[in-house]
Design an enzyme around this catalytic site. Structure first.
Site, PDB file in Angstrom:
ATOM      1  N   GLU A  37       0.881  -1.165   0.000  1.00 11.19           N
ATOM      2  CA  GLU A  37       0.000   0.000   0.000  1.00 11.19           C
ATOM      3  C   GLU A  37       0.921   1.219   0.000  1.00 11.19           C
ATOM      4  OE1 GLU A  37      -2.638   0.258   3.371  1.00 11.19           O
ATOM      5  OE2 GLU A  37      -3.386   2.213   2.701  1.00 11.19           O
ATOM      6  N   ARG A 262       5.434 -12.548   9.744  1.00  6.77           N
ATOM      7  CA  ARG A 262       6.107 -11.311   9.378  1.00  6.77           C
ATOM      8  C   ARG A 262       7.434 -11.207  10.114  1.00  6.77           C
ATOM      9  NH1 ARG A 262       2.320  -7.604   9.168  1.00  6.77           N
ATOM     10  NH2 ARG A 262       3.644  -5.794   9.301  1.00  6.77           N
ATOM     11  N   LYS A 272       4.620   0.776   9.330  1.00  6.77           N
ATOM     12  CA  LYS A 272       4.714   2.069   8.649  1.00  6.77           C
ATOM     13  C   LYS A 272       4.096   3.174   9.492  1.00  6.77           C
ATOM     14  CE  LYS A 272       3.126   0.169   4.869  1.00  6.77           C
ATOM     15  NZ  LYS A 272       2.535  -0.014   3.555  1.00  6.77           N
TER      16      LYS A 272
HETATM   17  P1  ATP Z   1       2.975  -2.203   7.937  1.00  7.31           P
HETATM   18  O1  ATP Z   1       2.360  -3.033   9.018  1.00  7.31           O
HETATM   19  O2  ATP Z   1       4.412  -1.946   8.109  1.00  7.31           O
HETATM   20  O3  ATP Z   1       2.216  -0.968   7.638  1.00  7.31           O
HETATM   21  P2  ATP Z   1       1.675  -3.542   5.849  1.00  7.31           P
HETATM   22  O4  ATP Z   1       1.515  -4.996   5.913  1.00  7.31           O
HETATM   23  O5  ATP Z   1       0.498  -2.708   6.146  1.00  7.31           O
HETATM   24  O6  ATP Z   1       2.931  -3.132   6.688  1.00  7.31           O
HETATM   25  P3  ATP Z   1       1.717  -3.385   3.023  1.00  7.31           P
HETATM   26  O7  ATP Z   1       2.111  -2.248   2.186  1.00  7.31           O
HETATM   27  O8  ATP Z   1       0.298  -3.771   3.046  1.00  7.31           O
HETATM   28  O9  ATP Z   1       2.230  -3.078   4.476  1.00  7.31           O
HETATM   29  O10 ATP Z   1       2.650  -4.639   2.734  1.00  7.31           O
HETATM   30  C1  ATP Z   1       3.004  -5.127   1.457  1.00  7.31           C
HETATM   31  C2  ATP Z   1       3.415  -6.550   1.594  1.00  7.31           C
HETATM   32  O11 ATP Z   1       4.522  -6.673   2.487  1.00  7.31           O
HETATM   33  C3  ATP Z   1       2.302  -7.386   2.190  1.00  7.31           C
HETATM   34  O12 ATP Z   1       2.200  -8.582   1.450  1.00  7.31           O
HETATM   35  C4  ATP Z   1       2.736  -7.639   3.596  1.00  7.31           C
HETATM   36  O13 ATP Z   1       2.241  -8.849   4.057  1.00  7.31           O
HETATM   37  C5  ATP Z   1       4.252  -7.621   3.490  1.00  7.31           C
HETATM   38  N1  ATP Z   1       4.848  -7.211   4.756  1.00  7.31           N
HETATM   39  C6  ATP Z   1       4.626  -6.083   5.446  1.00  7.31           C
HETATM   40  N2  ATP Z   1       5.318  -6.067   6.591  1.00  7.31           N
HETATM   41  C7  ATP Z   1       6.024  -7.227   6.637  1.00  7.31           C
HETATM   42  C8  ATP Z   1       6.932  -7.806   7.573  1.00  7.31           C
HETATM   43  N3  ATP Z   1       7.259  -7.199   8.702  1.00  7.31           N
HETATM   44  N4  ATP Z   1       7.452  -9.021   7.277  1.00  7.31           N
HETATM   45  C9  ATP Z   1       7.134  -9.634   6.137  1.00  7.31           C
HETATM   46  N5  ATP Z   1       6.294  -9.152   5.214  1.00  7.31           N
HETATM   47  C10 ATP Z   1       5.729  -7.959   5.456  1.00  7.31           C
HETATM   48 MG    MG Z   2      -1.304  -2.664   5.148  1.00  8.67          MG
END
Ligand code: ATP
Ligand code: MG
Length: 562
Positions: A37, A262, A272
């Site tokens: 995102e 994760r 983020k």
């Molecule tokens: P955050 O919690 O940091 O905001 P998010 O999951 O909301 O992260 P996205 O932009 O939706 O962020 O993530 C893009 C991809 O990266 C998704 O498939 C998500 O599962 C993966 N991802 C995000 N954070 C991690 C992490 N700490 N370890 C592994 N994969 C991750």
């Molecule tokens: Mg997200």
């Protein structure tokens, strides 16, 4: 089997893919995606997902899409899109021409929603958000059906069309899936599919004022793109039944969602939202602050793409959450730079040394080894002259036992140059601080050898005062003082456990070969650590170095204890 195939990692996701290929699911295709995102910069957790998704595609000769999951107009910005594209490329994966935006599917998703309404599987709900929450029930109590749940198909179609046309205010109505308000899985209790949001979108502008929710949109995005394995993090496990439900009700192509743990790292925060808070409140200088676990921060700190990929390989992929010691990440960059970074000399806390018996005005060029790990890397010249700087730490007026460096009357080796003996100490009269040393050198010891075979234990680094360049050196330490800053529940939360000493700025001297060093280039400062020329602030007029990592490997110690 080729060497690379033999070395390819194995994990439960690859086991699933192997089975799928064997059973000819998806016609033997493997097509993954990385779906960020665009509401922040990527972090090392995203790097894990990138390495997994792009790595699988490469290993199985499949495809991997970079897809922006840009369904939320209010938090997304163009700057984030550009940084994400750059970071994915930098980590080392080629998306070729496969760049997609969920917002390109808004029209298609709208039609899918209309289809569900026509099938009696979705309805427009007018409940207030408070009522919706109340009607939802709890983990132990079933929810209650909304009084609007049984609207006719015609009424729902009419209202949904008018939602899209912009007739209603934000928050006054939603489109919900008609599933089961008594489901033990809260995600299945008539989840919201669309909300009204009069907001400008970074790509679609003001075309839409209804926006799809993640659970509704994500499976459709995967389906539209023909994804085979939709790999996401564990918190979506409970959402999988909904992912499957939407796709099954529509009767469209059905990818498979697989969840993995994760990445969490000690001494840092990873979400983020929290990173944005650190940036907005000025705890760091920006998303690319070298103390952050963002990809752009790590890049600026001096991390190489290779070290990040290596780290992701080493941590592997599992189904249960765990926290990785940040020392492992540091170990990976040390390992890479040890092989690739040229050695140079720099003095961070200078102490002036005058060699009394060395001719004033004379200069010699001394050969210094570029990289002892790489015999082909050759040597370079370092100027030697009468006045030098050494590290304050390398002199003790009153040396403790086992201190083998310089002290009054002691002899020490200057790296690549001569043996010197300390014959005098000059102090600041007021403070008593040592400000200058007087030494003599032994002209027969050039290169550091002793013709008479006498043993000299200590070797220290140095620069020639007349030739050295001034440089700003930034020493970084952990941003937080506790292992799990996200777990701090009292008072100011993770902002209360920031390390006040996470950045120390020094005015240092570096050897003249570093004149004009290109931003981003990496070096080992002998005996001190690995340093990288800052990508933003360094110039030919003003050299700025970031310490990537010290030489001391705490991971190797941890590994020995395992
Ligand atoms: P955050 O919690 O940091 O905001 P998010 O999951 O909301 O992260 P996205 O932009 O939706 O962020 O993530 C893009 C991809 O990266 C998704 O498939 C998500 O599962 C993966 N991802 C995000 N954070 C991690 C992490 N700490 N370890 C592994 N994969 C991750
Ligand atoms: Mg997200």
């Amino acid at each position: 089997m080729t060497a690379t195939e033999q070395k390819a990692p194995s994990d439960f996701i690859r086991d699933i893919i192997n089975d799928d290929i064997k059973n000819n699911e998806y016609g033997g295709r493997v097509h993954t995606r990385f779906p960020p995102e665009p509401n922040g910069y990527l972090h090392i957790g995203h790097a894990k997902s990138i390495c997994l998704n792009f790595g699988i595609a490469a290993q199985y000769k499949g495809l991997c899409n970079l897809r922006f999951d840009d369904t939320n107009p209010t938090k997304e910005e163009h700057e984030y899109v550009e940084s994400i594209i750059e970071d994915v490329r930098w980590i080392g994966f080629d998306r070729e021409d496969r760049l997609f935006y969920a917002s390109d599917y808004f029209e298609q998703m709208y039609h899918y929603a209309v289809q569900l309404i026509k099938d009696g599987k979705a309805y427009v709900d007018d409940l207030s958000s408070d009522d919706t929450r109340e009607y939802r029930g709890t983990l132990t109590e079933p929810g209650k059906e909304s009084p609007y749940r049984n609207r006719s198909v015609e009424e729902n179609l009419n209202l949904f069309e008018r939602m899209r046309a912009g007739e209603f205010e934000n928050g006054t109505r939603v489109l919900r899936a008609k599933i089961d308000m008594a489901s033990p899985n809260l995600n299945m209790r008539d989840p919201v599919m669309y909300r009204i949001l009069h907001a400008e979108h970074h790509r679609t502008g003001n075309k839409w004022c209804i926006y799809p929710m993640y659970d509704w949109a994500h499976g459709l995005e995967d389906s539209i793109e023909g994804i085979t394995h939709s790999i996401c993090t564990l918190e979506f496990e409970d959402h999988r039944p909904l992912y499957d439900w939407f796709i099954d009700q529509l009767g469209v192509y059905h990818p498979q969602q697989i969840e993995f743990a994760r990445l969490n790292l000690t001494y840092t925060v990873m979400s983020k939202r929290k990173l944005l808070q650190l940036v907005q409140r000025g705890h760091v200088t920006g998303w690319d602050d070298p103390r952050l676990p963002t990809v752009s921060g790590l890049r600026r700190r001096g991390y190489t793409p290779k070290s990040i990929r290596d780290f992701c390989d080493r941590i592997g992929v599992a189904k249960t959450d765990s926290t990785i010691d940040i020392a492992l990440l540091e170990h990976c960059i040390r390992d890479d730079l040890n092989k690739s970074a040229p050695r140079v000399m720099a003095v961070l806390n200078p102490l002036r040394v005058v060699i009394d018996n060395y001719l004033e005005g004379q200069t010699e060029e001394i050969d210094a080894v570029n990289n002892p790990e790489d015999p082909d890397a050759g040597t370079h010249k370092v100027p030697f002259s009468r006045v030098l700087y050494i590290e304050q730490d390398d002199f003790r007026e009153d040396p403790p036992s086992k201190f083998f460096r310089l002290a009054p009357g002691r002899e020490v080796r200057l790296r690549y140059a001569y043996l010197i003996t300390c014959v005098g100490v000059v102090k600041d009269e007021r403070t008593g601080e040592v400000v200058e040393l007087h030494c003599t050198y032994d002209p027969t010891t050039r290169g550091g050898n002793t013709p008479d075979g006498r043993k000299v234990k200590g070797t220290i680094h140095w620069v020639s005062a007349a030739h050295a360049l001034e440089a700003e050196v930034r020493l970084y330490d952990r941003l937080f003082t506790v292992e799990d800053p996200a777990d701090v529940t009292d008072g100011s939360g993770f902002e209360g456990v920031l390390n006040p000493d996470s950045l120390q700025i020094l005015r240092a001297y570096v050897e003249p070969s570093l004149a004009g060093a290109a931003p981003g280039s990496r070096y080992q400062f002998e005996r001190l650590g690995y340093f990288c020329v800052d990508l933003k602030d360094s110039s030919t007029e003003r050299l700025v170095f970031n310490r990537t990592v010290t030489l001391r490997d705490s991971w190797a110690k941890i590994e020995k204890q395992l």
